[in-house]
Design a protein around this motif. Structure first.
Motif, PDB file in Angstrom:
ATOM      1  N   ARG A 191       8.378  -9.321   8.857  1.00  0.00           N
ATOM      2  CA  ARG A 191       7.160  -9.908   8.220  1.00  0.00           C
ATOM      3  C   ARG A 191       5.751  -9.535   9.011  1.00  0.00           C
ATOM      4  O   ARG A 191       4.883 -10.079   8.681  1.00  0.00           O
ATOM      5  CB  ARG A 191       7.370 -11.565   8.532  1.00  0.00           C
ATOM      6  N   ASN A 192       5.982  -8.366   9.755  1.00  0.00           N
ATOM      7  CA  ASN A 192       5.012  -8.049  10.634  1.00  0.00           C
ATOM      8  C   ASN A 192       4.988  -6.523  10.531  1.00  0.00           C
ATOM      9  O   ASN A 192       6.075  -5.902  10.273  1.00  0.00           O
ATOM     10  CB  ASN A 192       4.857  -8.664  11.914  1.00  0.00           C
ATOM     11  N   ASP A 193       3.861  -6.020  11.161  1.00  0.00           N
ATOM     12  CA  ASP A 193       4.038  -4.284  11.002  1.00  0.00           C
ATOM     13  C   ASP A 193       4.980  -3.785  12.209  1.00  0.00           C
ATOM     14  O   ASP A 193       4.795  -2.753  12.412  1.00  0.00           O
ATOM     15  CB  ASP A 193       2.512  -3.806  11.035  1.00  0.00           C
ATOM     16  N   SER A 194       5.308  -4.869  13.343  1.00  0.00           N
ATOM     17  CA  SER A 194       5.988  -4.386  14.454  1.00  0.00           C
ATOM     18  C   SER A 194       7.422  -4.506  14.206  1.00  0.00           C
ATOM     19  O   SER A 194       7.957  -4.326  15.452  1.00  0.00           O
ATOM     20  CB  SER A 194       5.247  -5.055  15.549  1.00  0.00           C
ATOM     21  N   ALA A 254      15.760  -5.467   2.226  1.00  0.00           N
ATOM     22  CA  ALA A 254      15.011  -4.811   3.322  1.00  0.00           C
ATOM     23  C   ALA A 254      13.595  -5.373   3.658  1.00  0.00           C
ATOM     24  O   ALA A 254      12.843  -5.597   2.505  1.00  0.00           O
ATOM     25  CB  ALA A 254      15.121  -3.336   3.075  1.00  0.00           C
ATOM     26  N   TRP A 255      13.066  -5.588   4.709  1.00  0.00           N
ATOM     27  CA  TRP A 255      11.832  -6.223   5.013  1.00  0.00           C
ATOM     28  C   TRP A 255      10.895  -5.328   5.911  1.00  0.00           C
ATOM     29  O   TRP A 255      11.454  -4.732   6.942  1.00  0.00           O
ATOM     30  CB  TRP A 255      11.849  -7.463   5.663  1.00  0.00           C
ATOM     31  N   PHE A 256       9.882  -5.055   5.464  1.00  0.00           N
ATOM     32  CA  PHE A 256       8.599  -4.433   6.494  1.00  0.00           C
ATOM     33  C   PHE A 256       7.407  -4.940   6.385  1.00  0.00           C
ATOM     34  O   PHE A 256       6.723  -4.911   5.004  1.00  0.00           O
ATOM     35  CB  PHE A 256       8.924  -2.871   6.519  1.00  0.00           C
ATOM     36  N   GLY A 257       6.676  -5.365   7.149  1.00  0.00           N
ATOM     37  CA  GLY A 257       5.150  -5.711   7.101  1.00  0.00           C
ATOM     38  C   GLY A 257       4.970  -6.740   5.983  1.00  0.00           C
ATOM     39  O   GLY A 257       4.081  -6.814   5.485  1.00  0.00           O
ATOM     40  N   GLY A 258       5.980  -7.865   5.900  1.00  0.00           N
ATOM     41  CA  GLY A 258       5.852  -8.666   4.914  1.00  0.00           C
ATOM     42  C   GLY A 258       5.959  -8.544   3.261  1.00  0.00           C
ATOM     43  O   GLY A 258       6.399  -9.276   2.418  1.00  0.00           O
ATOM     44  N   PHE A 259       6.533  -7.069   3.237  1.00  0.00           N
ATOM     45  CA  PHE A 259       7.270  -6.638   1.841  1.00  0.00           C
ATOM     46  C   PHE A 259       8.594  -6.630   1.864  1.00  0.00           C
ATOM     47  O   PHE A 259       9.398  -6.286   2.749  1.00  0.00           O
ATOM     48  CB  PHE A 259       6.531  -5.246   1.464  1.00  0.00           C
ATOM     49  N   GLU A 260       9.316  -6.882   0.663  1.00  0.00           N
ATOM     50  CA  GLU A 260      10.400  -6.763   0.623  1.00  0.00           C
ATOM     51  C   GLU A 260      11.126  -5.939  -0.730  1.00  0.00           C
ATOM     52  O   GLU A 260      10.370  -5.543  -1.374  1.00  0.00           O
ATOM     53  CB  GLU A 260      11.032  -8.252   0.369  1.00  0.00           C
ATOM     54  N   LEU A 287      14.565   3.435   5.444  1.00  0.00           N
ATOM     55  CA  LEU A 287      12.860   3.363   5.429  1.00  0.00           C
ATOM     56  C   LEU A 287      12.552   4.587   6.021  1.00  0.00           C
ATOM     57  O   LEU A 287      12.825   4.805   7.197  1.00  0.00           O
ATOM     58  CB  LEU A 287      12.778   2.035   6.521  1.00  0.00           C
ATOM     59  N   LYS A 288      11.826   5.170   5.376  1.00  0.00           N
ATOM     60  CA  LYS A 288      11.104   6.373   5.436  1.00  0.00           C
ATOM     61  C   LYS A 288       9.928   6.769   4.691  1.00  0.00           C
ATOM     62  O   LYS A 288      10.074   6.464   3.267  1.00  0.00           O
ATOM     63  CB  LYS A 288      12.331   7.374   5.491  1.00  0.00           C
ATOM     64  N   VAL A 289       8.799   7.289   5.431  1.00  0.00           N
ATOM     65  CA  VAL A 289       7.711   7.711   4.462  1.00  0.00           C
ATOM     66  C   VAL A 289       8.123   8.765   3.514  1.00  0.00           C
ATOM     67  O   VAL A 289       9.042   9.738   3.762  1.00  0.00           O
ATOM     68  CB  VAL A 289       6.660   8.277   5.143  1.00  0.00           C
ATOM     69  N   SER A 290       7.637   8.592   2.025  1.00  0.00           N
ATOM     70  CA  SER A 290       8.087   9.308   0.955  1.00  0.00           C
ATOM     71  C   SER A 290       6.873   9.438   0.201  1.00  0.00           C
ATOM     72  O   SER A 290       6.809   8.374  -0.803  1.00  0.00           O
ATOM     73  CB  SER A 290       9.410   8.853   0.375  1.00  0.00           C
ATOM     74  N   PRO A 291       6.102  10.567   0.298  1.00  0.00           N
ATOM     75  CA  PRO A 291       4.944  10.719  -0.406  1.00  0.00           C
ATOM     76  C   PRO A 291       5.221  11.096  -2.075  1.00  0.00           C
ATOM     77  O   PRO A 291       4.526  12.040  -2.541  1.00  0.00           O
ATOM     78  CB  PRO A 291       3.998  11.590   0.334  1.00  0.00           C
ATOM     79  N   SER A 292       6.163  10.347  -2.619  1.00  0.00           N
ATOM     80  CA  SER A 292       6.171  10.809  -4.041  1.00  0.00           C
ATOM     81  C   SER A 292       5.530   9.652  -4.874  1.00  0.00           C
ATOM     82  O   SER A 292       5.202   8.951  -4.556  1.00  0.00           O
ATOM     83  CB  SER A 292       8.012  10.625  -4.185  1.00  0.00           C
ATOM     84  N   ALA A 293       5.603  10.056  -5.995  1.00  0.00           N
ATOM     85  CA  ALA A 293       4.934   9.291  -7.307  1.00  0.00           C
ATOM     86  C   ALA A 293       5.573   7.740  -7.095  1.00  0.00           C
ATOM     87  O   ALA A 293       4.685   6.801  -7.575  1.00  0.00           O
ATOM     88  CB  ALA A 293       5.016   9.818  -8.471  1.00  0.00           C
ATOM     89  N   LYS A 294       6.874   7.708  -7.087  1.00  0.00           N
ATOM     90  CA  LYS A 294       7.421   6.314  -6.987  1.00  0.00           C
ATOM     91  C   LYS A 294       6.734   5.365  -5.833  1.00  0.00           C
ATOM     92  O   LYS A 294       6.521   4.237  -6.060  1.00  0.00           O
ATOM     93  CB  LYS A 294       8.982   6.667  -6.826  1.00  0.00           C
ATOM     94  N   GLY A 295       6.480   6.093  -4.653  1.00  0.00           N
ATOM     95  CA  GLY A 295       6.000   5.302  -3.742  1.00  0.00           C
ATOM     96  C   GLY A 295       4.512   4.574  -3.928  1.00  0.00           C
ATOM     97  O   GLY A 295       4.117   3.371  -3.605  1.00  0.00           O
ATOM     98  N   LYS A 296       3.721   5.366  -4.935  1.00  0.00           N
ATOM     99  CA  LYS A 296       2.689   4.811  -5.255  1.00  0.00           C
ATOM    100  C   LYS A 296       2.644   3.388  -6.188  1.00  0.00           C
ATOM    101  O   LYS A 296       1.672   2.669  -6.164  1.00  0.00           O
ATOM    102  CB  LYS A 296       1.673   5.769  -5.920  1.00  0.00           C
ATOM    103  N   LEU A 297       3.753   3.521  -6.882  1.00  0.00           N
ATOM    104  CA  LEU A 297       4.037   2.298  -7.950  1.00  0.00           C
ATOM    105  C   LEU A 297       5.046   1.162  -7.139  1.00  0.00           C
ATOM    106  O   LEU A 297       5.053   0.208  -7.577  1.00  0.00           O
ATOM    107  CB  LEU A 297       4.960   2.847  -9.069  1.00  0.00           C
ATOM    108  N   ASP A 298       5.584   1.451  -6.022  1.00  0.00           N
ATOM    109  CA  ASP A 298       6.587   0.436  -5.581  1.00  0.00           C
ATOM    110  C   ASP A 298       5.714   0.224  -4.277  1.00  0.00           C
ATOM    111  O   ASP A 298       5.563   0.651  -3.129  1.00  0.00           O
ATOM    112  CB  ASP A 298       7.739   1.317  -5.026  1.00  0.00           C
ATOM    113  N   PRO A 299       5.335  -1.301  -4.351  1.00  0.00           N
ATOM    114  CA  PRO A 299       4.666  -1.866  -3.102  1.00  0.00           C
ATOM    115  C   PRO A 299       5.245  -1.847  -1.911  1.00  0.00           C
ATOM    116  O   PRO A 299       4.643  -1.505  -0.765  1.00  0.00           O
ATOM    117  CB  PRO A 299       4.539  -3.385  -3.721  1.00  0.00           C
ATOM    118  N   PHE A 300       6.804  -1.940  -1.888  1.00  0.00           N
ATOM    119  CA  PHE A 300       7.436  -1.933  -0.542  1.00  0.00           C
ATOM    120  C   PHE A 300       7.416  -0.336   0.207  1.00  0.00           C
ATOM    121  O   PHE A 300       6.989  -0.240   0.994  1.00  0.00           O
ATOM    122  CB  PHE A 300       8.869  -2.438  -0.904  1.00  0.00           C
TER     123      PHE A 300
END
Length: 415
Positions: A297-300, A313-319, A357-370
């Motif tokens: 629920r936080n960025d840490s 899966a949770w990160f930064g308050g997003f699920e 959980l990994k950075v993925s600069p794909s088009a899907k990432g722009k549409l998926d809030p998580f």
């Protein structure tokens, strides 16, 4: 034609799999080369430093011998000169007395008195040689040092070969003297073991099985610990001593172990209730409010949660809900170099990827809030030292750090 198409499809899949494994193999080759080069440089430096230490010791011992020789030799040479001079003087007086005519009584008496006076002169003081004992101990000291060095070299060589002192294996060494076979874990985190605790471990290349101990100084008062491996949420608070690292608003507990490089893999058994498993930054404030202090629920921090119905899966308050069946055993795979955290369901020596959980600069990432949150903030988590973290959300929630096979533990200690 259908068979031919299927065959071509199989070939294409095989080629793709080979391409992936070739890439992994190339990375492994480069990793081994790089690690070997660094290790070679470190070893050469250590040998050089050891040579400098031996050279300095040799210089000190030889200087000590020279000082002792100089002191003793000066005293001995002075004594020798005095004796030679006394002998010459006595011989001269004796000769003069013998040369006196027997008729010259007065002259004879004079020479006799001179010889008598020379005989009665003070004798030379006895030699002291105060440094003699230390001087003659040099061989004994250097010989003892040589024996110690020889034994140490032999024992360390045995350790490199997976043996203990005098040929004992590493496991026997540990039983007799705890920790005497421990190796460099930092480099083991990079060049990881291919020897699995389970058969499914071979699916995770370049990995070290991470042995976790729960930190009682971080456990919330509503978490009961069973040794260093088990944790259960209870209704009655436990009177733990005050600790600046203890969670006070969330039923959470951390592992003692720090992670800051390499790859790590561990397993957790979900025994009962709602449980979250993940990682958290070492410097996270355990006194944060419940809404912000919970895992993910936080960025840490980030985590995989079982909420009684499905995984999330949770990160930064997003699920991110995960449509997979329940697994009693969860595998956690943390890759620092890739800045990735992967959760696996483990059953019957097989692994099912639940979420990565990994950075993925794909088009899907722009549409998926998580995924968008992952892309923006997740990489920064790897600038911190991380700790394994566990959140027991429901009363009677119970987890156990997964057992690692004995053969795996032995292999890890040898590496």
């Amino acid at each position: 034609q259908a068979q031919q198409a299927k065959f071509l499809s199989d070939v294409e899949n095989e080629l793709e799999e080979l391409a992936v494994t070739i890439t992994q193999a190339k990375k492994m080759v480069e990793l081994i080369k790089g690690a070997a080069t660094k290790e070679r440089e470190r070893v050469e430096k250590l040998f050089s430093e050891a040579s400098d230490v031996l050279a300095a010791f040799q210089k000190e011992v030889m200087g000590f011998i020279e000082d002792g020789e100089r002191s003793m030799l000066g005293e001995a040479e002075a004594d020798l000169r005095w004796k030679e001079q006394r002998r010459a003087k006595l011989a001269q007086c004796k000769q003069s007395l013998e040369n006196v005519p027997s008729t010259d009584t007065i002259y004879f008496l004079q020479e006799f008195q001179a010889l008598k006076a020379a005989m009665e002169e003070n004798l030379s003081p006895p030699l002291s040689f105060q440094k003699e004992l230390n001087f003659t101990k040099c061989t004994q000291v250097v010989g003892a040092m040589k024996d110690v060095l020889s034994t140490a070299c032999k024992n360390q060589w045995n350790h490199l070969q997976g043996k203990g002192v005098d040929g004992l294996n590493c496991q026997e060494m540990e039983e007799g003297q705890k920790g005497s076979c421990s190796s460099s874990k930092a480099e083991a985190g990079r060049i990881s073991s291919h020897f699995p605790p389970h058969a499914h471990f071979s699916l995770l290349p370049h990995t070290v099985a991470f042995i976790i101990d729960l930190d009682s100084d971080t456990a919330d008062k509503f978490i009961q610990l069973f040794g260093t491996k088990g944790a259960k949420r209870v209704l009655c608070p436990i009177p733990y001593p005050e600790s600046p690292t203890r969670f006070i608003n969330c039923e959470q507990v951390l592992g003692l172990n720090l992670m800051n490089r390499g790859n790590y893999y561990w397993e957790v058994e979900l025994i009962d209730g709602w449980v979250s498993i993940g990682v958290i930054a070492e410097d996270f404030d355990p006194r944060e409010a419940y809404s912000h202090g919970r895992l993910g629920r936080n960025d840490s921090s980030c985590c995989l949660q079982w909420n009684g119905q499905n995984y999330v899966a949770w990160f930064g308050g997003f699920e991110c809900p995960i449509q997979q069946p329940f697994f009693h055993t969860i595998g956690v795979f943390l890759e620092y170099s890739e800045k990735a955290l992967t959760f696996y369901g483990v059953k019957d020596s097989k692994m099912t990827c639940l979420q990565q959980l990994k950075v993925s600069p794909s088009a899907k990432g722009k549409l998926d809030p998580f995924q968008n949150k992952i892309n923006r903030q997740f990489a920064s988590l790897f600038s911190c030292k991380l700790k394994p973290a566990f959140f027991l959300e429901s009363v009677d929630a119970h987890l156990q750090i997964g057992p690692l096979k004995k053969d795996c533990v032995s292999v890890l200690k040898r590496r």
